[in-house]
Write an enzyme that holds these catalytic residues in place. Structure first.
Site, PDB file in Angstrom:
ATOM      1  N   PHE A 186       0.856  -1.188   0.000  1.00 20.55           N
ATOM      2  CA  PHE A 186       0.000   0.000   0.000  1.00 20.55           C
ATOM      3  C   PHE A 186       0.889   1.234   0.000  1.00 20.55           C
ATOM      4  CE2 PHE A 186      -2.475   3.428   1.862  1.00 20.55           C
ATOM      5  CZ  PHE A 186      -3.682   3.308   1.176  1.00 20.55           C
ATOM      6  N   ASP A 235       9.219   2.760   1.210  1.00 21.60           N
ATOM      7  CA  ASP A 235       8.039   3.460   1.724  1.00 21.60           C
ATOM      8  C   ASP A 235       8.007   3.227   3.226  1.00 21.60           C
ATOM      9  OD1 ASP A 235       5.530   4.086   2.714  1.00 21.60           O
ATOM     10  OD2 ASP A 235       4.459   3.415   0.926  1.00 21.60           O
ATOM     11  N   LYS A 242       2.908  10.206   8.195  1.00 27.07           N
ATOM     12  CA  LYS A 242       2.242   9.741   9.418  1.00 27.07           C
ATOM     13  C   LYS A 242       2.879  10.333  10.680  1.00 27.07           C
ATOM     14  CE  LYS A 242      -0.015   5.484   7.772  1.00 27.07           C
ATOM     15  NZ  LYS A 242      -1.417   5.824   8.004  1.00 27.07           N
TER      16      LYS A 242
END
Length: 401
Positions: free
Chosen positions: A136, A221, A250
């Site tokens: 993702f 990532d 995040k």
């Protein structure tokens, strides 16, 4: 005006299905809703609230910057962006930083940079991007196509081309696909949405070697694994394998929206003036908070604390499992934790999450068969113990049906 869950249905696009709980106040690892009901937060806003709610260092940084300057755009140079960039460069392999507003935007920048670098250096034909099934990487059309879950990318018309997917943790699968026209391989060191599944050290080392052999850039990532989540500032440090490009978001802002792409000078020079940009990227408010988050997390006390707290979680979950026999496996990588359900509970992760909320515990899922926890990195041990006690009650209730 009284805000209720029904107002969501009235005014919001229906792409989310939030619970009826409406939190209005948070402090540390505790949250209170409109009715004053208290919750222990094991969700962390999906690995965002790395220092819990209203941490004094973050609140102080935001208030201080709010009295100075809020927004400039990248027509100007701003102090907080440069200070955060310097902190990230000093703490990592990187020499250059690009700021965005989210993980998806950081990944979009990384992918565009990889394509531009390959085009400039090797020619138009070198455009293939390889990523991994169940990965993702965000919700823009480019990043959602690179992400390995077609459920998220189907239904929007023709997809960006020259993107292929290998099997995660399967080096032979990557070897069969990678070639001299591959410009980049993008990988999460730990697949978060894909079930809290960590890459093996051998796999990551092999990916690095294959990238080198084919002059392809390796993109990590680290949107979910970055800023202390695994007990290292970034997960690549624990693997001892250095990427060419790293993305982070995040936890980088501890709750304030910010993302960043980190890379080397040699690669960065291919994004010349005008090739990419962001109006809000490098926002002074976001960068001031980001600097406070990085400086607070990047200490031996906090990073070593993550490893100790992770053990507390692992021991607690295994104790629950010894009694109720619901988990096939507990995956614990610092404070990114996935409790994998046994086949008889397959597809029921959401049932456990809802049952937990009924007991005053905020939890997550990672797919339909993994219960996920991503709490504050500084959650008090007492909150872990109390939260696990609430979770055990929830587990017992699901088992009883």
């Amino acid at each position: 005006m009284q805000v209720s869950r029904s107002l969501f249905d009235e005014v919001m696009v229906p792409n989310y299905a939030p619970s009826k709980i409406i939190p209005v106040k948070g402090q540390g690892s505790r949250v209170w809703d409109q009715n004053g009901t208290e919750f222990i937060d094991f969700a962390g806003g999906i690995a965002v609230n790395c220092l819990g709610h209203c941490h004094p260092a973050l609140v102080g940084a935001l208030k201080d910057q709010a009295d100075k300057i809020w927004h400039l755009s990248n027509v100007m140079t701003n102090e907080p962006a440069l200070l955060l960039a310097k902190a990230l460069v000093d703490a990592t392999f990187a020499e250059k930083v690009y700021f965005a507003n989210s993980g998806a935007e950081a990944n979009e920048a990384a992918l565009k940079l990889a394509r531009r670098y390959a085009k400039d250096k090797y020619g138009e034909q070198k455009d293939q991007i390889i990523s991994f099934k169940q990965g993702f990487h965000g919700r823009t059309f480019f990043t959602v196509t690179v992400g390995g879950q077609s459920a998220y990318s189907d239904g929007f018309g023709p997809k960006p081309e020259a993107i292929v997917h290998a099997e995660f943790n399967n080096l032979a699968s990557l070897k069969a696909i990678i070639n001299d026209n591959t410009c980049a391989v993008m990988v999460e060191p730990i697949q978060g949405e894909g079930g809290v599944l960590a890459a093996t050290a051998e796999f990551i080392k092999g990916v690095r070697e294959l990238c080198d052999a084919h002059n392809a850039l390796l993109i990590f990532d680290e949107v979910q694994t970055g800023v202390g989540r695994t007990g290292d500032l970034y997960a690549y440090m624990g693997y001892g394998v250095t990427p060419d490009i790293l993305t982070t978001a995040k936890a980088l802002g501890g709750g304030f929206p910010i993302g960043a792409m980190l890379t080397t000078t040699d690669i960065a020079k291919h994004l010349v003036v005008g090739t990419h940009g962001s109006t809000y990227g490098g926002n002074p408010l976001a960068c001031a908070v980001g600097l406070a988050a990085v400086n607070t997390v990047n200490t031996p006390e906090v990073l070593n604390g993550v490893k100790a707290k992770a053990q507390l979680f692992r021991d607690g979950l295994e104790k629950i499992n010894a009694k109720h026999h619901v988990f096939a496996e507990v995956r614990c990588y610092g404070l990114l934790i996935g409790a994998v359900l046994k086949p008889e509970y397959s597809g029921k992760a959401r049932d456990f999450m809802v049952a937990a909320a009924d007991q005053g515990l905020m939890a997550l899922v990672a797919g339909t068969s993994v219960v996920r926890f991503a709490p504050s990195l500084v959650i008090p041990d007492a909150d872990i113990v109390e939260g696990l006690a609430r979770f055990e009650t929830a587990v017992a209730n699901v088992v009883k049906g």
